[in-house]
Design an enzyme around this catalytic site. Structure first.
Site, short mmCIF file in Angstrom:
data_model
loop_
_atom_site.label_atom_id
_atom_site.label_comp_id
_atom_site.label_asym_id
_atom_site.label_seq_id
_atom_site.Cartn_x
_atom_site.Cartn_y
_atom_site.Cartn_z
CG ASP A 247 5.47 -10.09 -0.87
OD1 ASP A 247 4.99 -9.10 -1.47
OD2 ASP A 247 6.39 -10.79 -1.35
N GLY B 192 11.47 -1.03 -2.79
CA GLY B 192 10.35 -1.31 -1.88
C GLY B 192 9.26 -2.13 -2.53
CB VAL B 193 5.60 -2.00 -2.05
CG1 VAL B 193 5.15 -0.67 -2.49
CG2 VAL B 193 4.49 -3.03 -2.19
CG ASP B 194 7.56 0.82 -7.96
OD1 ASP B 194 6.82 0.15 -8.72
OD2 ASP B 194 8.11 1.88 -8.30
CB SER C 138 4.02 7.97 1.89
OG SER C 138 3.76 8.58 0.64
CB THR C 139 4.86 3.97 5.81
OG1 THR C 139 4.70 2.70 5.16
CG2 THR C 139 3.52 4.64 6.03
N GLY C 140 7.66 3.97 3.62
CA GLY C 140 8.97 3.34 3.46
C GLY C 140 10.02 4.41 3.17
CE1 TYR D 117 9.67 8.44 -2.69
CE2 TYR D 117 7.33 8.74 -3.05
CZ TYR D 117 8.61 8.62 -3.55
OH TYR D 117 8.81 8.68 -4.91
P1 ADP Z 1 7.18 4.70 -0.42
O1 ADP Z 1 8.24 5.19 -1.37
O2 ADP Z 1 5.79 5.13 -0.80
O3 ADP Z 1 7.52 4.99 1.00
P2 ADP Z 1 8.01 1.92 -0.08
O4 ADP Z 1 7.82 0.79 -1.02
O5 ADP Z 1 9.41 2.32 0.24
O6 ADP Z 1 7.13 3.13 -0.66
O7 ADP Z 1 7.29 1.56 1.29
C1 ADP Z 1 5.90 1.61 1.52
C2 ADP Z 1 5.54 0.54 2.54
O8 ADP Z 1 5.48 -0.72 1.88
C3 ADP Z 1 6.55 0.38 3.67
O9 ADP Z 1 5.83 0.30 4.89
C4 ADP Z 1 7.26 -0.93 3.34
O10 ADP Z 1 7.68 -1.60 4.51
C5 ADP Z 1 6.16 -1.68 2.67
N1 ADP Z 1 6.56 -2.77 1.75
C6 ADP Z 1 7.73 -2.99 1.13
N2 ADP Z 1 7.67 -4.11 0.39
C7 ADP Z 1 6.41 -4.61 0.55
C8 ADP Z 1 5.72 -5.77 0.06
N3 ADP Z 1 6.30 -6.64 -0.75
N4 ADP Z 1 4.42 -5.94 0.45
C9 ADP Z 1 3.81 -5.06 1.27
N5 ADP Z 1 4.41 -3.97 1.76
C10 ADP Z 1 5.70 -3.76 1.41
#
Ligand code: ADP
Length: 169
Positions: free
Chosen positions: A10, A32-34, A122-124, A126
């Site tokens: 994380d 997601g990560v945001d 972008s790999t989530g 998006y």
């Molecule tokens: P995007 O909209 O740019 O695709 P996301 O947050 O949906 O952003 O996903 C981007 C990547 O971050 C994905 O591979 C997802 O699995 C990963 N991710 C989600 N949460 C976390 C976290 N807490 N720490 C690290 N990576 C994360």
């Protein structure tokens, strides 16, 4: 010389100068990560994002651009928000994804950050295929002209970690 490290986990648990957020153009938070960054980082980050929105980014942060805020309660000095492109099967948007990494490092240089953690932008939601996202991430960081000493890619799951590890070899 920038060294590249891989970590599975994380990104909000990382202790670095700057943590990069895969934000959306509104800068007002998302999933997601945001979502994770705003949850653990607390309200100070969103407050600064709102101010940036009101002052410099009335139309939102453009895809491929990056901007820094405080890291709030995270164990970092800054969060660098970058907006990845939504994957398209018909249009090549790789240059925009590369721009996210390059611009984030440029902002890191402006701040004087020496250690930077990136998620796989972008790999989530998006939809970018992990293998291609990893290729662009690694190639762009390797080619970057930056004073950042250590880039750490923080991959949320084992599969993403393996894909990045293959790319680094
Ligand atoms: P995007 O909209 O740019 O695709 P996301 O947050 O949906 O952003 O996903 C981007 C990547 O971050 C994905 O591979 C997802 O699995 C990963 N991710 C989600 N949460 C976390 C976290 N807490 N720490 C690290 N990576 C994360």
């Amino acid at each position: 010389m920038t060294t590249i490290e891989l970590v599975q986990g994380d990104i909000t648990r990382e202790s670095v100068d700057a943590i990069v957020n895969a934000a959306n153009s509104s800068l007002l938070g998302g999933g997601g990560v945001d979502g994770a960054i705003h949850r653990r980082g607390g309200p100070a980050i969103l407050e600064e994002c709102r101010k940036l929105r009101a002052s410099r980014y009335g139309k939102g942060l453009r895809t491929g651009q990056a901007v820094a805020t405080t890291a709030g309660d995270l164990d970092a000095r800054w969060v660098i928000h970058t907006v990845g492109p939504v994957f398209s099967a018909t249009e090549d948007r790789s240059a925009l994804l590369a721009s996210c990494y390059r611009e984030s490092l440029r902002v890191a240089d402006e701040l004087g950050a020496r250690t930077v953690a990136f998620p796989a932008v972008s790999t989530g939601v998006y939809g970018w295929p992990m293998d291609d996202g990893a290729r662009i991430a690694v190639e762009t960081v390797r080619a970057a002209d930056t004073a950042v000493e250590q880039v750490r890619f923080v991959l949320f799951d084992q599969q993403a970690y393996e894909v990045f590890a293959d790319r680094l070899r």
